[in-house]
Design a protein around this motif. Structure first.
Motif: not given
Length: 240
Positions: A60-64, A78-81, A227-233
């Motif tokens: 959650k912290g990574i996503i936020n 997805f991020g947890m997996t 980086l996955t969440m950065v690219y997704m954002a």
């Protein structure tokens, strides 16, 4: 130590048996951990549930940190997996590496699946493909394509090159760190087995390097997920 491979052919496809085996084992371990942590939920978490809730809060912290929760909340599972799978895969090759000596050299049966570039680049391609999918789904085809020509249309070729560069760096960074760690562990184990410097003299550096490899494996799982969440954002958020 050289990472040997046992290659098998299935039609026109080529498979590394040890990589397929270790990928399967990693998936099973993550599935068992998830089931064990959520089988009996309690208001006051203990044991495995406590660890799983820590993973939830961590992701959650990574996503936020990359996008607003209303947009990014759907990517929590997805991020947890991704985080758990990469961390478990990074750790598998550390405790021991089982091999046999064949005519073609040393065949490594037990290793981290993320020490194979095929696995890490496949993960990277899947991640980038998902970012495109959600970008089109949430912005529409026209709005998504339009983003490649902003703020100036002549930047379009550079943005296409950036997509390939992101894929390569995401996969090769993970592969390089894990592969190098296993190579050094194999060299240290070989020194002990051959009597060079004595078994104790080789064991101490090996234990120290294993501890450092655990740290590196955890950091690489975090970096890949971040980086996955950065690219997704960048694909789904209007303010990126």
């Amino acid at each position: 130590m050289e990472h040997g491979k046992m290659i098998t052919l299935f039609g026109f496809l080529t498979f590394d048996v040890s990589t397929v085996l270790m990928t399967t084992i990693s998936s099973i371990i993550v599935f068992v951990l998830a089931v064990a942590a959520t089988r009996t939920l309690a208001l006051r978490p203990t044991g495995m549930q406590n660890i799983m809730e820590w993973v939830v809060d961590f992701v959650k912290g990574i996503i936020n940190s990359t996008m607003d929760w209303q947009t990014g909340g759907r990517f929590l599972t997805f991020g947890m997996t991704l985080l758990m799978y990469i961390f478990v895969s990074n750790m598998l090759g550390l405790p021991f590496m089982v091999g046999t000596h064949g005519e073609e050299g040393h065949l490594t049966w037990w290793k981290s699946p993320t020490s194979d570039p095929t696995i890490t680049l496949t993960l990277a391609v899947m991640v980038v493909a998902l970012t495109h999918y959600y970008g089109i789904k949430m912005k529409g085809t026209s709005g998504y394509v339009k983003g490649y020509f902003q703020p100036m249309s002549f930047l379009f070729p550079l943005k296409i090159i950036e997509e390939f560069a992101n894929t390569l760096t995401l996969g090769l960074r993970l592969f390089g760190n894990i592969y190098a760690g296993e190579i050094l562990l194999g060299l240290l184990a070989g020194l002990g087995a051959s009597g060079v410097g004595g078994a104790l003299g080789a064991a101490l550096p090996m234990l120290a390097w294993q501890g450092f490899s655990i740290f590196v494996g955890g950091i690489q799982a975090f970096i890949f997920t971040m980086l996955t969440m950065v690219y997704m954002a960048h694909k789904v958020s209007d303010d990126h």
